[in-house]
Design a protein around this motif. Structure first.
Motif, PDB file in Angstrom:
ATOM      1  N   ALA A  31       2.381  -1.405 -10.192  1.00 35.47           N
ATOM      2  CA  ALA A  31       1.077  -1.913  -9.883  1.00 35.47           C
ATOM      3  C   ALA A  31       0.975  -3.488  -9.861  1.00 35.47           C
ATOM      4  CB  ALA A  31       0.272  -1.393 -10.941  1.00 35.47           C
ATOM      5  N   VAL A  82       2.143   2.266  -3.670  1.00 33.19           N
ATOM      6  CA  VAL A  82       1.474   2.540  -4.458  1.00 33.19           C
ATOM      7  C   VAL A  82       1.499   3.970  -5.047  1.00 33.19           C
ATOM      8  CG1 VAL A  82      -1.128   3.116  -4.972  1.00 33.19           C
ATOM      9  CG2 VAL A  82      -0.707   0.895  -3.714  1.00 33.19           C
ATOM     10  N   LEU A 122      -2.766   7.484  -9.292  1.00 37.32           N
ATOM     11  CA  LEU A 122      -2.266   6.429  -8.671  1.00 37.32           C
ATOM     12  C   LEU A 122      -2.833   4.956  -9.302  1.00 37.32           C
ATOM     13  CD1 LEU A 122      -2.969   7.415  -4.975  1.00 37.32           C
ATOM     14  CD2 LEU A 122      -0.916   7.624  -6.233  1.00 37.32           C
ATOM     15  N   ALA A 134       0.890  -1.053   0.084  1.00 37.92           N
ATOM     16  CA  ALA A 134      -0.096   0.016  -0.198  1.00 37.92           C
ATOM     17  C   ALA A 134       0.757   1.227   0.123  1.00 37.92           C
ATOM     18  CB  ALA A 134      -0.982  -0.042   1.347  1.00 37.92           C
ATOM     19  N   TRP A 150      -2.682   0.144 -13.087  1.00 37.33           N
ATOM     20  CA  TRP A 150      -3.767  -0.776 -13.520  1.00 37.33           C
ATOM     21  C   TRP A 150      -4.563  -0.522 -14.637  1.00 37.33           C
ATOM     22  CZ3 TRP A 150      -2.392   0.774  -8.394  1.00 37.33           C
ATOM     23  CH2 TRP A 150      -1.665  -0.277  -7.629  1.00 37.33           C
ATOM     24  N   VAL A 173       2.492  -4.625  -6.619  1.00 40.51           N
ATOM     25  CA  VAL A 173       1.778  -4.326  -5.295  1.00 40.51           C
ATOM     26  C   VAL A 173       0.570  -5.377  -5.329  1.00 40.51           C
ATOM     27  CG1 VAL A 173      -0.022  -2.780  -4.771  1.00 40.51           C
ATOM     28  CG2 VAL A 173       2.050  -1.810  -5.393  1.00 40.51           C
ATOM     29  N   THR A 174       0.098  -5.777  -6.736  1.00 42.66           N
ATOM     30  CA  THR A 174      -0.983  -6.692  -6.553  1.00 42.66           C
ATOM     31  C   THR A 174      -0.469  -7.931  -6.142  1.00 42.66           C
ATOM     32  OG1 THR A 174      -1.993  -5.279  -8.496  1.00 42.66           O
ATOM     33  CG2 THR A 174      -2.692  -7.739  -8.126  1.00 42.66           C
TER      34      THR A 174
END
Length: 422
Positions: free
Chosen positions: A361, A71, A217, A68, A221, A364-365
């Motif tokens: 992204a 991001v 942000l 988080a 994605w 992070v995912t």
């Protein structure tokens, strides 16, 4: 002509002095990471007398919160030179890790500090990986990316083989805090290596609006989900990595608890098969040259999903140990081929002005899905038993090849226009 080009790659294809420094920096930090593998849980248990819930939180919470925190860093890094960012992230990890032995020396180490350091390191790691992909794309031509990624992959598996045994010996002689120092120093050496790459890195073109907005942000994605090739690969890797990692704690409980394997047998079961990763990474380039990038990506991506279900049939004794080693060898070999091909494919599919946001992204995912699935499978392991939960993960993994790209598509020739918003 093509076969001669292949022989050039197989006989030590030279990627230049700047890549050599980058490769050396990567190998140094990777070795430090594996030397300190498991150090934080050991410190939490032995020094701080933490319980199972706290040890589990040290891994899952730090990964989720670190993801988080990372991001907003992806869009911020996109429009900055990547080499200074890489050096800064290495120095951040160096300083953060050094606070642990410093606090330990003064008797002031707490669990909260371990958790905060883990979060900082996780966020810096994601940012570093995203920036390094963009930097590599500016450092080398597109046709050399697979060679470079294969070398990174082989280095990963080499340090996986030698790092944990050396780290275990160091922990036995000097304690787990000593390996944290070694890990910290490896990041300092990595920063120096990246600094030594030198050269002129072009400054990325800035957007019309210099101030970052909240919607920015999600740019990474948006870009992934709008691409018909990246989108399935994104879901495939997030689900595959998450399910494989979610079963590791359950496998440890099953092997070290109910089946009675000793710690050295458990370590051997996962260290020895890493040789498959070395072999796979060396074969990635020849296989792509002969069969094509897309076919190798799809076939090895499907084959790696077939192995984990075999762990549900794990038994005690020598036969069980050989079963684990065989399954891990097959899995790691397929991953050794797949990983550099997939990493290169993703870099080539991503426009130059979107690489950092896309990779950020993606990372992070992957971190968040791994943390979530690990927590879910911990609950399932308690309800159904570790063997049944491992088998369930194996069955779900068999469906992941459906998320691989179904057809090869043309690569983008340059930056794409920004996605319009209402």
């Amino acid at each position: 002509m093509r076969s001669g080009h292949l022989l050039g790659h197989l006989r030590g294809h030279r990627l230049g002095r700047r890549f050599g420094w980058l490769w050396g920096a990567y190998g140094t930090s990777a070795l430090g990471t594996w030397l300190a593998f498991g150090a934080f849980p050991l410190i939490a248990i032995r020094v701080l007398h933490a319980g199972p819930a706290e040890v589990a939180a040290l891994s899952s919470v730090s990964s989720a919160v670190g993801a988080a925190v990372a991001v907003p860093l992806g869009p911020w890094v996109e429009f900055r030179r990547k080499r200074p960012v890489l050096v800064a992230m290495d120095l951040v990890r160096f300083v953060a890790l050094l606070t642990v032995p410093a606090a330990f020396a003064f008797g002031a180490l707490t669990f909260l500090q371990l958790l905060l350091v883990s979060i900082v390191v996780a966020a810096a790691d994601i940012t570093f990986r995203a920036a390094s992909g963009a930097y590599l794309k500016t450092l080398l031509p597109s046709e050399d990316l697979l060679v470079a990624n294969a070398r990174f992959e082989s280095t990963t598996w080499t340090t996986t083989i030698i790092g944990p045994p050396l780290g275990g010996a160091a922990i036995g002689l000097l304690g787990p805090v000593a390996t944290v120092v070694a890990d910290a120093v490896s990041y300092l050496l990595s920063a120096l290596g990246i600094r030594a790459t030198g050269g002129q890195e072009p400054r990325p073109e800035r957007r019309e609006a210099a101030r970052m907005r909240a919607g920015d942000l999600l740019d990474g994605w948006r870009y992934i989900l709008a691409d018909a090739t990246l989108r399935p690969l994104f879901f495939n890797t997030a689900l595959f990595n998450g399910l494989v990692m979610a079963t590791q704690p359950l496998l440890a409980v099953l092997m070290l608890g109910r089946l009675g394997f000793t710690p050295w047998q458990y370590g051997l079961a996962f260290a020895a098969p890493s040789i498959g990763g070395l072999l796979g990474s060396r074969l990635a380039r020849p296989l792509v040259t002969r069969f094509g990038q897309h076919l190798v990506l799809v076939v090895t991506g499907a084959l790696r999903a077939l192995w984990p279900i075999g762990l549900a049939f794990l038994g005690a004794g020598t036969g069980g140990l050989l079963l684990v080693m065989g399954v891990e060898l097959g899995l790691i070999f397929c991953c050794g081929v797949f990983n550099p091909v997939y990493t290169t494919y993703r870099l080539q599919r991503t426009a130059s002005d979107r690489v950092t946001r896309t990779l950020s992204a993606w990372a992070v995912t992957t971190k968040a899905s791994t943390a979530l699935l690990t927590a879910v499978w911990g609950v399932l392991g308690g309800l159904l038993g570790p063997r049944t939960a491992i088998g369930l993960a194996g069955v779900l993994l068999l469906a992941t090849p459906l998320l691989l790209p179904r057809r090869a598509t043309a690569l983008p020739s340059g930056p794409r226009p920004a996605t319009s918003r209402a």
